[in-house]
Design an enzyme around this catalytic site. Structure first.
Site, PDB file in Angstrom:
ATOM      1  N   GLY A  31      35.782  26.017  36.662  1.00 21.71           N
ATOM      2  CA  GLY A  31      35.794  26.901  35.494  1.00 21.71           C
ATOM      3  C   GLY A  31      37.135  26.882  34.766  1.00 21.71           C
ATOM      4  O   GLY A  31      38.179  26.710  35.376  1.00 21.71           O
ATOM      5  N   ASP A  90      39.847  26.922  45.218  1.00 21.49           N
ATOM      6  CA  ASP A  90      39.927  26.688  46.673  1.00 21.49           C
ATOM      7  C   ASP A  90      39.081  25.493  47.115  1.00 21.49           C
ATOM      8  O   ASP A  90      39.545  24.660  47.902  1.00 21.49           O
ATOM      9  CB  ASP A  90      39.559  27.965  47.456  1.00 21.49           C
ATOM     10  CG  ASP A  90      38.212  28.550  47.071  1.00 21.49           C
ATOM     11  OD1 ASP A  90      37.761  28.307  45.935  1.00 21.49           O
ATOM     12  OD2 ASP A  90      37.595  29.236  47.895  1.00 21.49           O
ATOM     13  N   ASP A  91      37.867  25.366  46.567  1.00 21.10           N
ATOM     14  CA  ASP A  91      37.010  24.238  46.972  1.00 21.10           C
ATOM     15  C   ASP A  91      37.599  22.907  46.502  1.00 21.10           C
ATOM     16  O   ASP A  91      37.635  21.934  47.259  1.00 21.10           O
ATOM     17  CB  ASP A  91      35.606  24.382  46.361  1.00 21.10           C
ATOM     18  CG  ASP A  91      34.766  25.372  47.148  1.00 21.10           C
ATOM     19  OD1 ASP A  91      35.146  25.695  48.295  1.00 21.10           O
ATOM     20  OD2 ASP A  91      33.744  25.833  46.612  1.00 21.10           O
ATOM     21  N   TYR A 146      29.351  58.007  24.923  1.00 20.80           N
ATOM     22  CA  TYR A 146      28.778  56.908  25.715  1.00 20.80           C
ATOM     23  C   TYR A 146      29.486  56.724  27.048  1.00 20.80           C
ATOM     24  O   TYR A 146      30.709  56.871  27.141  1.00 20.80           O
ATOM     25  CB  TYR A 146      28.920  55.568  24.965  1.00 20.80           C
ATOM     26  CG  TYR A 146      28.146  55.480  23.689  1.00 20.80           C
ATOM     27  CD1 TYR A 146      26.760  55.674  23.666  1.00 20.80           C
ATOM     28  CD2 TYR A 146      28.794  55.186  22.488  1.00 20.80           C
ATOM     29  CE1 TYR A 146      26.053  55.586  22.468  1.00 20.80           C
ATOM     30  CE2 TYR A 146      28.101  55.082  21.299  1.00 20.80           C
ATOM     31  CZ  TYR A 146      26.723  55.281  21.292  1.00 20.80           C
ATOM     32  OH  TYR A 146      26.037  55.192  20.117  1.00 20.80           O
ATOM     33  N   MET A 206      34.105  39.124  35.107  1.00 15.07           N
ATOM     34  CA  MET A 206      33.954  37.911  35.911  1.00 15.07           C
ATOM     35  C   MET A 206      34.719  37.973  37.216  1.00 15.07           C
ATOM     36  O   MET A 206      35.634  38.784  37.381  1.00 15.07           O
ATOM     37  CB  MET A 206      34.416  36.694  35.128  1.00 15.07           C
ATOM     38  CG  MET A 206      33.283  35.780  34.772  1.00 15.07           C
ATOM     39  SD  MET A 206      33.912  34.276  34.050  1.00 15.07           S
ATOM     40  CE  MET A 206      32.394  33.643  33.364  1.00 15.07           C
ATOM     41  N   GLY A 207      34.410  37.036  38.043  1.00 13.21           N
ATOM     42  CA  GLY A 207      34.953  36.931  39.377  1.00 13.21           C
ATOM     43  C   GLY A 207      33.746  36.722  40.266  1.00 13.21           C
ATOM     44  O   GLY A 207      33.080  37.685  40.638  1.00 13.21           O
ATOM     45  N   GLU A 248      35.072  35.292  27.560  1.00 11.75           N
ATOM     46  CA  GLU A 248      36.055  35.716  26.541  1.00 11.75           C
ATOM     47  C   GLU A 248      37.490  35.492  26.998  1.00 11.75           C
ATOM     48  O   GLU A 248      38.407  35.370  26.184  1.00 11.75           O
ATOM     49  CB  GLU A 248      35.910  37.219  26.245  1.00 11.75           C
ATOM     50  CG  GLU A 248      34.639  37.670  25.600  1.00 11.75           C
ATOM     51  CD  GLU A 248      33.468  37.818  26.572  1.00 11.75           C
ATOM     52  OE1 GLU A 248      33.573  37.378  27.730  1.00 11.75           O
ATOM     53  OE2 GLU A 248      32.455  38.373  26.139  1.00 11.75           O
ATOM     54  N   ARG A 269      38.520  33.219  29.575  1.00 12.66           N
ATOM     55  CA  ARG A 269      38.863  32.001  30.327  1.00 12.66           C
ATOM     56  C   ARG A 269      39.626  30.966  29.505  1.00 12.66           C
ATOM     57  O   ARG A 269      40.230  30.058  30.065  1.00 12.66           O
ATOM     58  CB  ARG A 269      37.596  31.361  30.878  1.00 12.66           C
ATOM     59  CG  ARG A 269      36.921  32.204  31.931  1.00 12.66           C
ATOM     60  CD  ARG A 269      36.032  31.405  32.819  1.00 12.66           C
ATOM     61  NE  ARG A 269      35.180  30.474  32.094  1.00 12.66           N
ATOM     62  CZ  ARG A 269      34.258  29.724  32.688  1.00 12.66           C
ATOM     63  NH1 ARG A 269      34.099  29.796  33.993  1.00 12.66           N
ATOM     64  NH2 ARG A 269      33.499  28.904  31.989  1.00 12.66           N
TER      65      ARG A 269
HETATM   66  P1  FBP Z   1      36.385  28.612  39.244  1.00 16.99           P
HETATM   67  O1  FBP Z   1      36.259  29.208  40.615  1.00 16.99           O
HETATM   68  O2  FBP Z   1      35.940  27.201  39.181  1.00 16.99           O
HETATM   69  O3  FBP Z   1      37.755  28.802  38.686  1.00 16.99           O
HETATM   70  O4  FBP Z   1      35.403  29.410  38.266  1.00 16.99           O
HETATM   71  C1  FBP Z   1      35.313  30.785  38.354  1.00 16.99           C
HETATM   72  C2  FBP Z   1      34.432  31.366  37.287  1.00 16.99           C
HETATM   73  O5  FBP Z   1      35.135  31.557  36.086  1.00 16.99           O
HETATM   74  C3  FBP Z   1      33.833  32.669  37.806  1.00 16.99           C
HETATM   75  O6  FBP Z   1      34.611  33.765  37.473  1.00 16.99           O
HETATM   76  C4  FBP Z   1      32.451  32.665  37.215  1.00 16.99           C
HETATM   77  O7  FBP Z   1      31.566  33.335  38.070  1.00 16.99           O
HETATM   78  C5  FBP Z   1      32.117  31.223  37.127  1.00 16.99           C
HETATM   79  O8  FBP Z   1      33.319  30.535  36.992  1.00 16.99           O
HETATM   80  C6  FBP Z   1      31.201  30.875  35.984  1.00 16.99           C
HETATM   81  O9  FBP Z   1      30.889  29.520  36.052  1.00 16.99           O
HETATM   82  P2  FBP Z   1      30.316  28.659  34.883  1.00 16.99           P
HETATM   83  O10 FBP Z   1      31.462  28.326  33.990  1.00 16.99           O
HETATM   84  O11 FBP Z   1      29.806  27.450  35.555  1.00 16.99           O
HETATM   85  O12 FBP Z   1      29.301  29.472  34.164  1.00 16.99           O
END
Ligand code: FBP
Length: 553
Positions: free
Chosen positions: A81, A175-176, A243, A250-251, A427, A429
């Site tokens: 990502g 990590d992977d 509201y 994300m995460g 938004e 990344r």
């Molecule tokens: P990485 O672990 O590869 O850095 O990606 C994390 C992430 O941004 C997560 O926060 C999110 O769940 C995922 O990628 C979304 O993946 P994709 O871009 O394939 O929709």
């Protein structure tokens, strides 16, 4: 090509290097530290990495450069990502490589690790790379999620490297990807290819960190971007006073992003998946916890609020993960066709009722119908439920609504509850990297080249002391095997870098825990505002709350 004024200004920004890397390539020497051991399972990891295990940690210092003069041909890969700052890793790598010897060459393998396997690349030059300095995104060469993990792939990679005379590969990933970088490094060493592999720690999720790596790049900018938006929403909520906003951030798995945003904005509620798992909380208990805050605020006349939901939370709810497993089994193989052939949702619902255990069906039956349908419609190519697509912000607001209706019936709640939903992920990344990420990433790339130049293989580029000004940062390298342990993956024991989840006895969570009851009921919002790139230090070079608390600051 037309560019924005900010982009034009950022192209000219000069990222800061750690003090020890500032005096030019000729004045960077290496200091070797202690031999390392893996964090656990030492014997097994040592046996799996006979050529790269147990190497020394190193730091760079000011002093005479004693590295061997040889032409370097380096290949770089962006993996996984997007994370703000990736372009600067490539820029730092390129600048150090060219400053060492203008004859050196940098290849960019396109579209992630598959670019290496398919020999799809570009060769960087000044004109091309200069357009990307201090910008967000990975569009400089693209990224991808192909995993480099099989012997066959490694053999292809070795062939491609041989063809171009590549002396080193830099893998920028999480990590992977860095686990796979270590395995590739071992393969290259065992097969005497002469190709080195260096990793760089990337992910907005913040879960690639340990006693050596203080944070992954991109976390700073992404969380600042989300916190800006959450702060704006808080202000809107506090203005309109009508509201409750449910914001998923994300995460994929760990809750570092959600927790950091909560610390930055002091939102009323923030779920922390690791705590949900530790306390074995059910969906009903989570809903009750949020509904308590809604009811208490309503008593004070505040029918508004903000709740932060980490993307991966549902997988940490024990009863929900059992439900997911049962659904995956229920629709395994030919049964999926039988299910899909049923004409109406009513017939499908009956099929589900018959196929699940009574406990899981009870969980299923309590979900809003949209979520129930999502579980059966949005499936991956293997037929499994795609948990990441579940709209958990909507799930929890629906459960809270139902909980409040019950309270209304028994007279314990008289407020109004109107919910709005948001998901902040993409938004953040590819935002322009903050000064921190611009500097950190440039340093990681520059440093990666120094590791290559000094002949290291299977190392992660390491920049530490990050909560201090860049001048005081420490540059060096750590054998990736030091960060590894054995874990069960897809039914096999595998050597992997341990994913860092939020530690419930860590300082960031403890600080949050000590304050959250007040934040839930009072209105204590803080408004971080937009990332500042120019101006006084105290607004432009803010470290994350997570890092500051971890460092005891
Ligand atoms: P990485 O672990 O590869 O850095 O990606 C994390 C992430 O941004 C997560 O926060 C999110 O769940 C995922 O990628 C979304 O993946 P994709 O871009 O394939 O929709």
């Amino acid at each position: 090509m037309k560019i924005s004024p900010l982009q034009a200004a950022r192209l000219k920004y000069e990222p800061k290097l750690p003090g020890m890397l500032r005096n030019g390539i000729a004045a960077i020497c290496v200091k070797e530290g202690e031999a390392t051991q893996s964090v656990a399972d030492q014997e097994k990891i040592a046996a799996l990495f006979p050529n790269t295990y147990g190497k020394k940690e190193i730091t760079f210092e000011k002093g005479e450069n004693t590295s061997e003069a040889k032409k370097q041909v380096v290949g770089v890969i962006l993996s996984g990502g997007q994370a703000p700052g990736g372009h600067n890793v490539v820029c730092g790598l390129y600048d150090a490589l060219k400053a060492t010897n203008p004859e050196n060459v940098l290849y960019g393998f396109k579209g992630g690790p598959s670019g290496l396997l398919e020999d799809d690349y570009l060769i960087f030059d000044d004109e091309y790379i200069n357009q990307f300095r201090n910008t967000g995104g990975f569009d400089i060469i693209g990224s991808g999620r192909t995993k480099l993990e099989t012997e066959e792939q490694f053999a292809v990679a070795a062939e491609v490297c041989k063809k171009h005379g590549v002396t080193a590969i830099v893998i920028i990933g999480g990590d992977d990807s860095n686990t796979n970088a270590a395995v590739l490094a071992e393969y290259f060493a065992a097969h005497e290819t002469g190709v080195q592999v260096i990793g760089c720690p990337k992910t907005i999720d913040g879960d690639l960190k340990n006693e050596d790596i203080e944070c992954s790049f991109g976390f700073d900018t992404a969380t600042k971007t989300y916190s800006e938006l959450i702060g704006n929403i808080e202000r809107d909520a506090n203005s309109a006073k009508k509201y409750w906003h449910f914001v998923k951030v994300m995460g994929r798995s760990a809750s570092h992003v959600a927790l950091e945003c909560a610390l930055e904005t002091q939102a009323n509620i923030c779920l922390v998946s690791e705590e949900v798992a530790e306390k074995k909380m059910s969906l009903a208990q989570i809903a009750d916890y949020i509904a308590d805050a809604v009811a208490k605020r309503a008593e004070k006349g505040m029918n508004f609020g903000v709740a932060i939901i980490p993307e991966g939370v549902v997988e940490f709810v024990p009863e929900f993960s059992v439900l997911i497993k049962e659904i995956n089994e229920l629709l395994a193989g030919a049964k999926a066709e039988e299910f899909n052939a049923l004409a109406s949702w009513k017939e499908k619902y009956d099929f589900i009722e018959k196929g699940l255990t009574a406990e899981s069906f009870a969980v299923f039956a309590n979900l809003p119908e949209t979520v129930q349908q999502q579980l059966f419609l949005d499936r991956d190519p293997h037929g499994n439920v795609q948990v990441s697509l579940i709209e958990s912000e909507k799930l929890f607001s629906a459960l809270v609504k139902a909980n409040l209706e019950e309270r209304k019936k028994n007279g314990t709640y008289k407020g109004k509850f109107s919910a709005l939903h948001h998901f902040f992920g993409y938004e953040g990344r590819c935002a322009f990297p903050s000064n921190f990420d611009a500097d950190y990433c440039y340093s990681l790339g520059y440093n990666a080249f120094m590791l290559i130049q000094y002949g290291y293989n299977g190392y992660l580029s390491k920049i530490s002391n990050l909560s201090k000004p860049a001048e005081e940062w420490v540059a060096g390298g750590m054998p990736i095997t030091k960060m590894m342990n054995m874990e069960r993956r897809h039914g096999e024991d595998k050597p992997v870098i341990r994913k860092a989840l939020v530690e419930l006895d860590g300082k960031p969570f403890k600080y949050f825990e000590a304050n959250r009851d007040t934040w839930a009921v009072e209105t204590c919002y803080t408004y971080p505002g937009a990332i500042q790139y120019y101006g006084p230090d105290e607004v432009c070079n803010l470290t994350t709350r997570t890092l500051a608390l971890e460092k005891g600051e």
